[in-house]
Motif scaffolding. Structure first.
Motif, PDB file in Angstrom:
ATOM      1  N   VAL A 138       0.836  -1.204   0.000  1.00 23.59           N
ATOM      2  CA  VAL A 138       0.000   0.000   0.000  1.00 23.59           C
ATOM      3  C   VAL A 138       0.871   1.255   0.000  1.00 23.59           C
ATOM      4  O   VAL A 138       0.590   2.210  -0.731  1.00 23.59           O
ATOM      5  CB  VAL A 138      -0.999  -0.028   1.179  1.00 23.59           C
ATOM      6  CG1 VAL A 138      -1.678   1.330   1.364  1.00 23.59           C
ATOM      7  CG2 VAL A 138      -2.039  -1.130   0.949  1.00 23.59           C
ATOM      8  N   ILE A 192      -6.073   2.014  -8.685  1.00 27.63           N
ATOM      9  CA  ILE A 192      -6.538   2.066  -7.290  1.00 27.63           C
ATOM     10  C   ILE A 192      -7.676   1.071  -7.079  1.00 27.63           C
ATOM     11  O   ILE A 192      -7.700   0.336  -6.086  1.00 27.63           O
ATOM     12  CB  ILE A 192      -6.993   3.496  -6.905  1.00 27.63           C
ATOM     13  CG1 ILE A 192      -5.805   4.464  -6.934  1.00 27.63           C
ATOM     14  CG2 ILE A 192      -7.724   3.502  -5.562  1.00 27.63           C
ATOM     15  CD1 ILE A 192      -4.710   4.184  -5.921  1.00 27.63           C
ATOM     16  N   ARG A 193      -8.608   1.030  -8.022  1.00 26.42           N
ATOM     17  CA  ARG A 193      -9.739   0.094  -7.922  1.00 26.42           C
ATOM     18  C   ARG A 193      -9.247  -1.344  -7.869  1.00 26.42           C
ATOM     19  O   ARG A 193      -9.687  -2.143  -7.051  1.00 26.42           O
ATOM     20  CB  ARG A 193     -10.688   0.296  -9.111  1.00 26.42           C
ATOM     21  CG  ARG A 193     -11.826  -0.714  -9.175  1.00 26.42           C
ATOM     22  CD  ARG A 193     -12.816  -0.394 -10.298  1.00 26.42           C
ATOM     23  NE  ARG A 193     -12.247  -0.398 -11.632  1.00 26.42           N
ATOM     24  CZ  ARG A 193     -12.072  -1.507 -12.386  1.00 26.42           C
ATOM     25  NH1 ARG A 193     -12.369  -2.687 -11.896  1.00 26.42           N
ATOM     26  NH2 ARG A 193     -11.588  -1.406 -13.613  1.00 26.42           N
ATOM     27  N   ALA A 212      -7.519  -2.096  -4.494  1.00 31.26           N
ATOM     28  CA  ALA A 212      -8.533  -2.191  -3.434  1.00 31.26           C
ATOM     29  C   ALA A 212      -9.368  -3.463  -3.588  1.00 31.26           C
ATOM     30  O   ALA A 212      -9.609  -4.176  -2.604  1.00 31.26           O
ATOM     31  CB  ALA A 212      -9.426  -0.951  -3.447  1.00 31.26           C
ATOM     32  N   ASP A 213      -9.809  -3.762  -4.801  1.00 33.76           N
ATOM     33  CA  ASP A 213     -10.610  -4.971  -5.029  1.00 33.76           C
ATOM     34  C   ASP A 213      -9.828  -6.232  -4.665  1.00 33.76           C
ATOM     35  O   ASP A 213     -10.373  -7.167  -4.081  1.00 33.76           O
ATOM     36  CB  ASP A 213     -11.061  -5.069  -6.487  1.00 33.76           C
ATOM     37  CG  ASP A 213     -12.119  -4.047  -6.865  1.00 33.76           C
ATOM     38  OD1 ASP A 213     -12.608  -3.318  -5.979  1.00 33.76           O
ATOM     39  OD2 ASP A 213     -12.451  -3.966  -8.067  1.00 33.76           O
ATOM     40  N   ILE A 249      -9.713  -6.471  -0.891  1.00 31.97           N
ATOM     41  CA  ILE A 249     -11.029  -6.864  -0.376  1.00 31.97           C
ATOM     42  C   ILE A 249     -11.301  -8.340  -0.638  1.00 31.97           C
ATOM     43  O   ILE A 249     -11.768  -9.075   0.241  1.00 31.97           O
ATOM     44  CB  ILE A 249     -12.141  -5.982  -0.987  1.00 31.97           C
ATOM     45  CG1 ILE A 249     -12.034  -4.561  -0.457  1.00 31.97           C
ATOM     46  CG2 ILE A 249     -13.528  -6.571  -0.708  1.00 31.97           C
ATOM     47  CD1 ILE A 249     -12.863  -3.544  -1.229  1.00 31.97           C
ATOM     48  N   ALA A 282      -8.164   7.719  -2.078  1.00 33.83           N
ATOM     49  CA  ALA A 282      -7.368   6.491  -2.251  1.00 33.83           C
ATOM     50  C   ALA A 282      -6.513   6.240  -1.009  1.00 33.83           C
ATOM     51  O   ALA A 282      -6.415   5.100  -0.536  1.00 33.83           O
ATOM     52  CB  ALA A 282      -6.494   6.596  -3.497  1.00 33.83           C
ATOM     53  N   ARG A 290      -8.862   4.977   1.765  1.00 36.86           N
ATOM     54  CA  ARG A 290      -9.337   3.622   1.472  1.00 36.86           C
ATOM     55  C   ARG A 290      -8.228   2.586   1.656  1.00 36.86           C
ATOM     56  O   ARG A 290      -8.389   1.584   2.353  1.00 36.86           O
ATOM     57  CB  ARG A 290      -9.883   3.582   0.052  1.00 36.86           C
ATOM     58  CG  ARG A 290     -10.449   2.256  -0.390  1.00 36.86           C
ATOM     59  CD  ARG A 290     -11.039   2.342  -1.803  1.00 36.86           C
ATOM     60  NE  ARG A 290     -12.088   3.356  -1.872  1.00 36.86           N
ATOM     61  CZ  ARG A 290     -11.974   4.515  -2.544  1.00 36.86           C
ATOM     62  NH1 ARG A 290     -10.898   4.795  -3.234  1.00 36.86           N
ATOM     63  NH2 ARG A 290     -12.954   5.387  -2.536  1.00 36.86           N
ATOM     64  N   LEU A 291      -7.104   2.822   1.010  1.00 39.58           N
ATOM     65  CA  LEU A 291      -6.048   1.810   1.022  1.00 39.58           C
ATOM     66  C   LEU A 291      -5.345   1.711   2.374  1.00 39.58           C
ATOM     67  O   LEU A 291      -4.986   0.608   2.799  1.00 39.58           O
ATOM     68  CB  LEU A 291      -5.040   2.073  -0.101  1.00 39.58           C
ATOM     69  CG  LEU A 291      -5.584   1.914  -1.523  1.00 39.58           C
ATOM     70  CD1 LEU A 291      -4.494   2.165  -2.553  1.00 39.58           C
ATOM     71  CD2 LEU A 291      -6.230   0.543  -1.736  1.00 39.58           C
ATOM     72  N   LEU A 298      -7.608  -0.345   4.594  1.00 32.22           N
ATOM     73  CA  LEU A 298      -7.529  -1.766   4.232  1.00 32.22           C
ATOM     74  C   LEU A 298      -6.211  -2.372   4.713  1.00 32.22           C
ATOM     75  O   LEU A 298      -6.184  -3.499   5.226  1.00 32.22           O
ATOM     76  CB  LEU A 298      -7.681  -1.949   2.722  1.00 32.22           C
ATOM     77  CG  LEU A 298      -9.105  -1.881   2.189  1.00 32.22           C
ATOM     78  CD1 LEU A 298      -9.106  -1.762   0.664  1.00 32.22           C
ATOM     79  CD2 LEU A 298      -9.882  -3.132   2.624  1.00 32.22           C
TER      80      LEU A 298
END
Length: 156
Positions: free
Chosen positions: A20, A51-52, A55-56, A59, A101, A104-105, A108
């Protein structure tokens, strides 16, 4: 050749948090993106898509690990992955997007850090059938850096 991730003596939590950090270091340059998707192999990448995808990927494997630790069946992954570039992926990448971002990251990464550090060495190395161990999953996640490296370090 096996697709089983290679591991080393780093703690798996450090591998994920390091991923990250590296992604966000690259992303800090993406507000200079010119709006042209970057080809990588047979795929196209943009800052939002990178980024998506990171993150995906986090997750997806977090859900897998949590289900396995809880002893419940995992839900199969149904992501379209990097084969799909959405309209949202093509949007300008602004300072606000970078801030989102980061939020979010880093959150996570913290969840992974807390979860992986709570597992014993035996739990980190436990495999259920042919599934990867949590340690192997963490090292596999480091491969997500590819998405960010596909966009690269941009200059204003």
């Amino acid at each position: 050749m096996s697709d089983t991730p290679l591991t080393d003596d780093r703690h798996p939590a450090e591998v994920v948090t390091g991923l990250v950090d590296q992604v966000l270091t690259l992303a800090a340059t993406w507000t200079a993106w010119d709006g042209v998707p970057v080809p990588a192999g047979d795929r196209l990448y943009t800052p939002h898509k990178a980024i998506r995808r990171v993150a995906d990927h986090l997750i997806d494997h977090l859900a897998e690990m949590e289900a396995r630790v809880a002893g419940v069946p995992t839900i199969p992954d149904a992501w379209h992955a990097s084969a799909t570039t959405t309209a949202a992926d093509l949007a300008a990448f602004t300072a606000a997007d970078l801030d989102e971002a980061r939020s979010r990251l880093t959150r996570l990464a913290q969840i992974f850090d807390v979860r992986l550090r709570a597992l014993s060495d035996a739990q980190l190395d436990r495999r259920d059938g042919s599934a990867w161990s949590p340690r192997q999953i963490a090292f596999h996640l480091a491969e997500s850096l590819y998405y960010a490296e596909s966009v690269g370090r941009l200059r204003a």
